[in-house]
Structures are given as structure tokens and as C-alpha cells.
Design an enzyme around this catalytic site. Structure first.
Site, PDB file in Angstrom:
ATOM      1  CG  PHE A  85      -1.568   1.197   1.646  1.00 59.03           C
ATOM      2  CD1 PHE A  85      -2.212   2.015   0.716  1.00 59.03           C
ATOM      3  CD2 PHE A  85      -1.572   1.579   2.987  1.00 59.03           C
ATOM      4  CE1 PHE A  85      -2.831   3.198   1.116  1.00 59.03           C
ATOM      5  CE2 PHE A  85      -2.191   2.749   3.394  1.00 59.03           C
ATOM      6  CZ  PHE A  85      -2.810   3.569   2.464  1.00 59.03           C
ATOM      7  CG  LEU A 135       5.117  -9.816  -5.672  1.00 60.84           C
ATOM      8  CD1 LEU A 135       4.886 -10.337  -7.091  1.00 60.84           C
ATOM      9  CD2 LEU A 135       4.454  -8.446  -5.513  1.00 60.84           C
ATOM     10  CB  ALA A 137       6.744  -4.627   7.541  1.00 69.66           C
ATOM     11  CD  GLU A 138       3.688 -10.863   6.719  1.00 69.36           C
ATOM     12  OE1 GLU A 138       2.470 -10.600   6.868  1.00 69.36           O
ATOM     13  OE2 GLU A 138       4.129 -11.471   5.730  1.00 69.36           O
ATOM     14  CB  THR A 196       4.027   1.788  12.995  1.00 69.72           C
ATOM     15  OG1 THR A 196       2.727   2.015  13.543  1.00 69.72           O
ATOM     16  CG2 THR A 196       4.657   0.628  13.771  1.00 69.72           C
ATOM     17  CG  ASP A 197       0.875   5.498  15.458  1.00 71.72           C
ATOM     18  OD1 ASP A 197       0.804   4.325  15.018  1.00 71.72           O
ATOM     19  OD2 ASP A 197      -0.103   6.271  15.483  1.00 71.72           O
ATOM     20  CD  GLU A 198      -0.389  -0.451  15.371  1.00 71.95           C
ATOM     21  OE1 GLU A 198      -0.252  -1.542  15.939  1.00 71.95           O
ATOM     22  OE2 GLU A 198      -1.182  -0.263  14.453  1.00 71.95           O
ATOM     23  CE1 TYR A 249       3.357  -3.947  11.703  1.00 65.78           C
ATOM     24  CE2 TYR A 249       2.058  -2.585  13.190  1.00 65.78           C
ATOM     25  CZ  TYR A 249       2.851  -2.711  12.065  1.00 65.78           C
ATOM     26  OH  TYR A 249       3.147  -1.599  11.310  1.00 65.78           O
ATOM     27  CE  LYS A 300       7.415  -1.446  11.257  1.00 65.73           C
ATOM     28  NZ  LYS A 300       7.932  -1.540   9.851  1.00 65.73           N
ATOM     29  CB  VAL A 354     -17.660  -1.925  15.028  1.00 67.93           C
ATOM     30  CG1 VAL A 354     -17.044  -0.965  16.031  1.00 67.93           C
ATOM     31  CG2 VAL A 354     -18.064  -1.198  13.746  1.00 67.93           C
ATOM     32  NE  ARG A 380      -6.716  -5.463  16.129  1.00 65.75           N
ATOM     33  CZ  ARG A 380      -6.361  -4.470  15.298  1.00 65.75           C
ATOM     34  NH1 ARG A 380      -5.734  -3.407  15.771  1.00 65.75           N
ATOM     35  NH2 ARG A 380      -6.617  -4.542  14.006  1.00 65.75           N
ATOM     36  CG  HIS A 397      -8.542  -2.892  20.228  1.00 60.45           C
ATOM     37  ND1 HIS A 397      -9.856  -2.862  19.823  1.00 60.45           N
ATOM     38  CD2 HIS A 397      -7.874  -2.084  19.378  1.00 60.45           C
ATOM     39  CE1 HIS A 397      -9.976  -2.068  18.782  1.00 60.45           C
ATOM     40  NE2 HIS A 397      -8.788  -1.581  18.497  1.00 60.45           N
TER      41      HIS A 397
HETATM   42  P1  NAD Z   1       1.503  -3.664   3.251  1.00 61.10           P
HETATM   43  O1  NAD Z   1       1.201  -4.880   4.043  1.00 61.10           O
HETATM   44  O2  NAD Z   1       0.451  -3.070   2.378  1.00 61.10           O
HETATM   45  O3  NAD Z   1       2.769  -3.936   2.309  1.00 61.10           O
HETATM   46  C1  NAD Z   1       3.897  -4.624   2.738  1.00 61.10           C
HETATM   47  C2  NAD Z   1       4.699  -5.047   1.509  1.00 61.10           C
HETATM   48  O4  NAD Z   1       5.887  -5.731   1.960  1.00 61.10           O
HETATM   49  C3  NAD Z   1       3.957  -6.009   0.578  1.00 61.10           C
HETATM   50  O5  NAD Z   1       4.089  -5.584  -0.762  1.00 61.10           O
HETATM   51  C4  NAD Z   1       4.647  -7.348   0.816  1.00 61.10           C
HETATM   52  O6  NAD Z   1       4.629  -8.200  -0.310  1.00 61.10           O
HETATM   53  C5  NAD Z   1       6.054  -6.906   1.180  1.00 61.10           C
HETATM   54  N1  NAD Z   1       6.774  -7.911   1.996  1.00 61.10           N
HETATM   55  C6  NAD Z   1       6.304  -8.549   3.102  1.00 61.10           C
HETATM   56  N2  NAD Z   1       7.231  -9.410   3.565  1.00 61.10           N
HETATM   57  C7  NAD Z   1       8.319  -9.296   2.736  1.00 61.10           C
HETATM   58  C8  NAD Z   1       9.596  -9.907   2.706  1.00 61.10           C
HETATM   59  N3  NAD Z   1       9.956 -10.836   3.612  1.00 61.10           N
HETATM   60  N4  NAD Z   1      10.462  -9.554   1.737  1.00 61.10           N
HETATM   61  C9  NAD Z   1      10.118  -8.611   0.795  1.00 61.10           C
HETATM   62  N5  NAD Z   1       8.909  -8.010   0.779  1.00 61.10           N
HETATM   63  C10 NAD Z   1       8.023  -8.348   1.732  1.00 61.10           C
HETATM   64  O7  NAD Z   1       2.044  -2.592   4.304  1.00 61.10           O
HETATM   65  P2  NAD Z   1       1.922  -1.008   4.309  1.00 61.10           P
HETATM   66  O8  NAD Z   1       0.674  -0.630   5.015  1.00 61.10           O
HETATM   67  O9  NAD Z   1       2.207  -0.477   2.959  1.00 61.10           O
HETATM   68  O10 NAD Z   1       3.131  -0.647   5.296  1.00 61.10           O
HETATM   69  C11 NAD Z   1       4.449  -0.415   4.805  1.00 61.10           C
HETATM   70  C12 NAD Z   1       5.361  -0.086   5.964  1.00 61.10           C
HETATM   71  O11 NAD Z   1       4.878   1.063   6.645  1.00 61.10           O
HETATM   72  C13 NAD Z   1       5.449  -1.192   7.015  1.00 61.10           C
HETATM   73  O12 NAD Z   1       6.784  -1.267   7.460  1.00 61.10           O
HETATM   74  C14 NAD Z   1       4.518  -0.733   8.115  1.00 61.10           C
HETATM   75  O13 NAD Z   1       4.927  -1.225   9.370  1.00 61.10           O
HETATM   76  C15 NAD Z   1       4.684   0.769   8.037  1.00 61.10           C
HETATM   77  N6  NAD Z   1       3.541   1.580   8.494  1.00 61.10           N
HETATM   78  C16 NAD Z   1       2.272   1.332   8.016  1.00 61.10           C
HETATM   79  C17 NAD Z   1       1.214   2.143   8.434  1.00 61.10           C
HETATM   80  C18 NAD Z   1      -0.187   1.935   7.923  1.00 61.10           C
HETATM   81  O14 NAD Z   1      -1.113   2.595   8.428  1.00 61.10           O
HETATM   82  N7  NAD Z   1      -0.428   1.103   6.947  1.00 61.10           N
HETATM   83  C19 NAD Z   1       1.450   3.178   9.339  1.00 61.10           C
HETATM   84  C20 NAD Z   1       2.757   3.388   9.817  1.00 61.10           C
HETATM   85  C21 NAD Z   1       3.791   2.594   9.357  1.00 61.10           C
HETATM   86  O1  TDX Z   2     -12.576  -5.222  11.168  1.00 65.19           O
HETATM   87  C1  TDX Z   2     -12.063  -4.344  11.878  1.00 65.19           C
HETATM   88  N1  TDX Z   2     -12.813  -3.745  12.849  1.00 65.19           N
HETATM   89  C2  TDX Z   2     -12.330  -2.797  13.701  1.00 65.19           C
HETATM   90  O2  TDX Z   2     -13.041  -2.286  14.565  1.00 65.19           O
HETATM   91  C3  TDX Z   2     -10.692  -3.919  11.730  1.00 65.19           C
HETATM   92  C4  TDX Z   2      -9.807  -4.527  10.670  1.00 65.19           C
HETATM   93  C5  TDX Z   2     -10.210  -2.950  12.583  1.00 65.19           C
HETATM   94  N2  TDX Z   2     -10.985  -2.424  13.562  1.00 65.19           N
HETATM   95  C6  TDX Z   2     -10.401  -1.399  14.464  1.00 65.19           C
HETATM   96  C7  TDX Z   2      -9.117  -1.814  15.146  1.00 65.19           C
HETATM   97  C8  TDX Z   2      -8.376  -0.499  15.298  1.00 65.19           C
HETATM   98  O3  TDX Z   2      -8.799   0.157  16.493  1.00 65.19           O
HETATM   99  O4  TDX Z   2     -10.050  -0.264  13.659  1.00 65.19           O
HETATM  100  C9  TDX Z   2      -8.819   0.335  14.096  1.00 65.19           C
HETATM  101  C10 TDX Z   2      -7.835   0.319  12.948  1.00 65.19           C
HETATM  102  O5  TDX Z   2      -7.490  -1.039  12.693  1.00 65.19           O
HETATM  103  P1  TDX Z   2      -6.423  -1.444  11.562  1.00 65.19           P
HETATM  104  O6  TDX Z   2      -6.862  -0.873  10.256  1.00 65.19           O
HETATM  105  O7  TDX Z   2      -6.214  -2.913  11.664  1.00 65.19           O
HETATM  106  O8  TDX Z   2      -5.151  -0.609  11.994  1.00 65.19           O
HETATM  107  P2  TDX Z   2      -4.266  -0.585  13.337  1.00 65.19           P
HETATM  108  O9  TDX Z   2      -4.407  -1.830  14.116  1.00 65.19           O
HETATM  109  O10 TDX Z   2      -4.541   0.714  14.029  1.00 65.19           O
HETATM  110  O11 TDX Z   2      -2.786  -0.569  12.682  1.00 65.19           O
HETATM  111  C11 TDX Z   2      -2.517   0.233  11.504  1.00 65.19           C
HETATM  112  O12 TDX Z   2      -1.868   1.425  11.815  1.00 65.19           O
HETATM  113  C12 TDX Z   2      -0.515   1.385  12.145  1.00 65.19           C
HETATM  114  C13 TDX Z   2      -1.735  -0.525  10.447  1.00 65.19           C
HETATM  115  O13 TDX Z   2      -2.372  -1.759  10.167  1.00 65.19           O
HETATM  116  C14 TDX Z   2      -0.316  -0.745  10.840  1.00 65.19           C
HETATM  117  O14 TDX Z   2       0.426  -1.353   9.805  1.00 65.19           O
HETATM  118  C15 TDX Z   2       0.305   0.576  11.172  1.00 65.19           C
HETATM  119  O15 TDX Z   2       1.580   0.366  11.687  1.00 65.19           O
END
Ligand code: NAD
Ligand code: TDX
Length: 337
Positions: free
Chosen positions: A11, A35, A83-84, A125-127, A150, A154, A206, A273, A276
Site C-alpha cells: 500500500f 509479493l 513488513a508484515e 509506526t506509532d504503534e 506486530y 516493529k 466493529v 481484538r 486492543h
Molecule cells: P503492506 O502490508 O500493504 O505492504 C507490505 C509489503 O511488503 C507487501 O508488498 C509485501 O509483499 C512486502 N513484503 C512482506 N514481507 C516481505 C519480505 N519478507 N520480503 C520482501 N517483501 C516483503 O504494508 P503497508 O501498510 O504499505 O506498510 C508499509 C510499511 O509502513 C510497514 O513497514 C509498516 O509497518 C509501516 N507503516 C504502516 C502504516 C499503515 O497505516 N499502513 C502506518 C505506519 C507505518
Molecule cells: O474489522 C475491523 N474492525 C475494527 O473495529 C478492523 C480490521 C479494525 N478495527 C479497528 C481496530 C483499530 O482500532 O479499527 C482500528 C484500525 O485497525 P487497523 O486498520 O487494523 O489498523 P491498526 O491496528 O490501528 O494498525 C494500523 O496502523 C498502524 C496498520 O495496520 C499498521 O500497519 C500501522 O503500523
């Protein structure tokens, strides 16, 4: 500059690759992505044939492959996003989070140390800060207190990255961002999951009382922050990114229903969760002050645009939520009541 960008088919990575190609015409991007279920080469299909973008399918844990890329591509900077990334999956199956997020990061740091780089941007991440009470904000000095497998993975990778900066003088910069939304987000995360369910008249699950708070930022604002941190961040420093957009989960779900024209009767409160986190909220003053960065998107307006994007790109998300995702969905939501 030759940049090794990991996770570029996910993403944030795919949004970042597009931004870099547009904003830095002299850069070449080597996009290393395994992928996994979350990575989709289709996210960058429009870049096919672009000589400044090379996609390599591979694992960040594969040291030989990484060394080969550093050597042949003359890598000068790393932007590490692979990342995962999904908390619920880390509760169901933690091991792969340790392997990719901790060991994979160490493999990359080691290669960067061996070959040398101008910058190593570690995207976190802020988490990692854990959960806030009803008041206060996360600053870069907030102690790490992760709650889920997770966020613990991180936080571990952040500490490794900062240790390489301290011990080996590797020019590492760490960023910690709040919850992202926008196009190309896998529909397991709150906002795209709720949109995808609403448009199909499926229940919107929710967790708990729906009053958990997240601080939302548009993915393009985060991507601009990552570019600023790469170019202007000071080695060894951490920068928070957030857009001061705290919302209760339930309010977002109701807004998605309004934007899709669906009734609130689709809302289904389900078992919470495990562990949570209650509230996240970011103080991004350091990034504004030191990197000259500020978010541009307003939440309600950009959420409406995001809903329209998912409505217009239904074929994309319907394809990726088949197969493996259906099994995960049944495991995650099948027994929740
Ligand atoms: P995502 O899950 O959408 O994408 C992760 C990507 O990493 C995927 O394309 C996957 O194929 C790849 N990947 C996973 N394991 C791999 C491996 N072993 N080798 C090579 N590639 C691999 O994640 P995202 O939401 O785009 O997040 C990207 C980064 O930003 C992460 O490090 C995440 O912790 C961080 N982040 C995400 C958020 C959020 O809200 N989504 C917020 C803060 C930080
Ligand atoms: O089905 C759902 N119902 C629900 O109530 C899901 C998937 C989530 N939730 C709640 C849980 C959280 O309070 O919504 C909030 C957001 O959930 P997620 O989208 O899973 O995000 P969160 O757990 O906050 O983590 C995200 O933000 C920080 C990203 O997934 C991480 O990759 C990033 O680091």
C-alpha cells in the site's frame, strides 16, 4: 541516486514509488518485494517499461540476493518499508512477523553496512509507543511500549536500526507514522474493509465498543514525509508523522456508510481484538520544524475521495480478496459475535 525500496508493491510502498518517480526524475528505484498476500504487482502495472523502476521479486531475509542488488545496482540509499503489517494477523500467527520485520531488517542493515549507503530510512509506526489514555500525544521521546506481536516486532527493528546508527555510524533515519488511508490499501485494514463490505451490503464488523481512537493520515502525506526524512533527516534521529486527525472508529464506520449511501443497520459489533490499543495520537512538530514537512489532505474530504477510488476500482480489490484472504476472513471474523 540509486534507491533500494523494499515493499514497493504494498500500500504505502506503491504510493511512494509513484511519488518518487514523479518528484525525483534523476532517481532510479529498485523495488524489492516478496509479493506476499499483501503485495500486488498490479499496484504498479502502469509503470511497466519505465527504465527508472526495476521490480525484483524476492525476500528481504535473503542476504545473498540483497548483496547482489547492492553490488549490481550500485545502491546509494535504502527506503525500507517491507513488513508484515496487519495487527490481527500478528495475533493469529506471530512467527512470520519476527522473521520479516526483525530478521529481514537486520539482513538489510548488515548489507548497508557492508556496502555503504548515504541514508538508510527505516519506516516504522506509532504503534511502537503502545496505547495512550484520553489525553496526550506521542512524541519521539515517548518510551517504547508495544502491545501486539506486530508492534513488538516493529519496535525491535527500530532498536536494531538505531543500534546500527550508534555502533557502526550507519546513517539511519527512523520514521514513525500514524494510521494511513488512501488508494491501494489491502482491504483487511479498517477503512478499505468497511468500504468493501458496505458496497456489497455485508456486515461492518466493529471491534469492542467502537470507541478506540486512531489518528489518520493520507498515504500521500506520509510518502512526502518519507522523502523529506530521506533527504533532510539527521542520522540517528526519529521523526513522527501524523495529520492531527483523531477519530473514533465508529465515527469512521458511520461516515463510510453515509458516503456509500448504506444504512447503519449494517454495523455489527463483534468481540474485541485481543490487547486492543485504546488510542493513538501523534505530535508531528519535530518533522514540521526540522524537515519542513506538513500534511496537505483534510480527512473528511480525502476519505470521500478514497471511497470513490474503491468504488471505481472494484475489480482490483475483488480480485485480491479471493483465495487466501477468504480463509483469513473466515478465521478472523467467522466466530466473532
Ligand atoms: P503492506 O502490508 O500493504 O505492504 C507490505 C509489503 O511488503 C507487501 O508488498 C509485501 O509483499 C512486502 N513484503 C512482506 N514481507 C516481505 C519480505 N519478507 N520480503 C520482501 N517483501 C516483503 O504494508 P503497508 O501498510 O504499505 O506498510 C508499509 C510499511 O509502513 C510497514 O513497514 C509498516 O509497518 C509501516 N507503516 C504502516 C502504516 C499503515 O497505516 N499502513 C502506518 C505506519 C507505518
Ligand atoms: O474489522 C475491523 N474492525 C475494527 O473495529 C478492523 C480490521 C479494525 N478495527 C479497528 C481496530 C483499530 O482500532 O479499527 C482500528 C484500525 O485497525 P487497523 O486498520 O487494523 O489498523 P491498526 O491496528 O490501528 O494498525 C494500523 O496502523 C498502524 C496498520 O495496520 C499498521 O500497519 C500501522 O503500523
Amino acid at each position: 541516486m540509486n534507491v533500494l525500496l523494499t515493499g514497493g508493491c504494498g500500500f504505502i510502498g506503491s504510493n511512494l514509488v509513484r511519488l518518487l518517480l514523479a518528484e525525483r526524475p534523476e532517481w532510479r528505484i529498485v523495488n524489492l518485494d516478496k509479493l506476499t498476500y499483501a503485495g500486488n504487482a498490479e499496484n504498479l502495472a502502469d509503470l511497466a517499461g519505465n527504465p527508472r523502476h526495476r521490480f525484483v521479486r524476492g525476500d528481504i531475509c535473503n542476504g545473498e540476493l540483497i548483496a547482489d542488488l547492492f553490488r549490481t545496482e550500485k545502491i546509494e540509499a535504502v527506503m525500507h518499508l517491507a513488513a508484515e503489517s496487519h495487527v490481527d494477523r500478528s495475533i493469529l500467527s506471530p512467527s512470520v512477523f519476527i522473521e520479516t520485520n526483525v530478521r529481514g531488517t537486520q539482513v538489510l542493515l548488515e548489507a548497508a553496512r557492508e556496502f555503504g549507503v548515504q541514508r538508510f530510512l527505516h519506516v516504522s509506526t506509532d504503534e511502537v509507543y503502545g496505547s495512550l489514555g484520553p489525553t496526550g500525544l506521542f512524541t519521539e521521546l515517548t518510551p517504547l511500549d508495544p502491545s501486539s506481536p506486530y508492534s513488538a516486532s516493529k519496535a525491535s527493528s527500530d532498536l536494531l536500526a538505531l543500534a546500527y546508527a550508534h555502533t557502526f555510524k550507519l546513517p539511519v533515519v527512523v520514521t514513525r507514522c500514524s494510521n494511513n488511508y488512501g488508494p491501494w490499501q489491502f482491504p483487511e485494514k479498517l477503512i478499505p474493509l468497511m468500504i468493501a463490505n458496505a458496497v456489497r451490503d455485508l456486515p461492518l464488523p466493529v471491534y469492542g465498543d467502537g470507541l478506540n481512537v486512531r489518528d489518520w493520515i493520507h498515504v500521500e502525506d506520509h510518502a512526502r514525509g518519507l522523502l523529506a526524512a530521506l533527504e533532510r533527516g539527521v542520522p540517528g534521529q526519529v521523526y513522527n508523522f501524523g495529520a492531527a486527525s483523531e477519530r473514533h472508529n465508529i465515527d469512521i464506520v458511520k461516515l463510510v456508510l453515509t458516503l456509500t449511501g448504506k444504512p447503519e443497520s449494517l454495523i455489527k459489533y463483534v468481540t474485541d481484538r485481543l490487547g486492543h490499543d485504546r488510542r493513538y495520537a501523534i505530535d508531528a512538530a519535530k518533522a514540521t520544524r526540522e524537515l519542513g514537512w506538513a500534511p496537505r489532505h483534510q480527512f473528511e474530504r480525502a476519505l470521500a475521495e478514497t471511497v470513490r477510488w474503491y468504488q471505481a476500482n472494484r475489480a482490483w480489490w475483488e480480485r485480491i480478496i479471493s483465495g487466501e484472504y477468504l480463509k483469513y476472513y473466515a478465521q478472523q471474523y467467522g466466530t466473532k459475535s
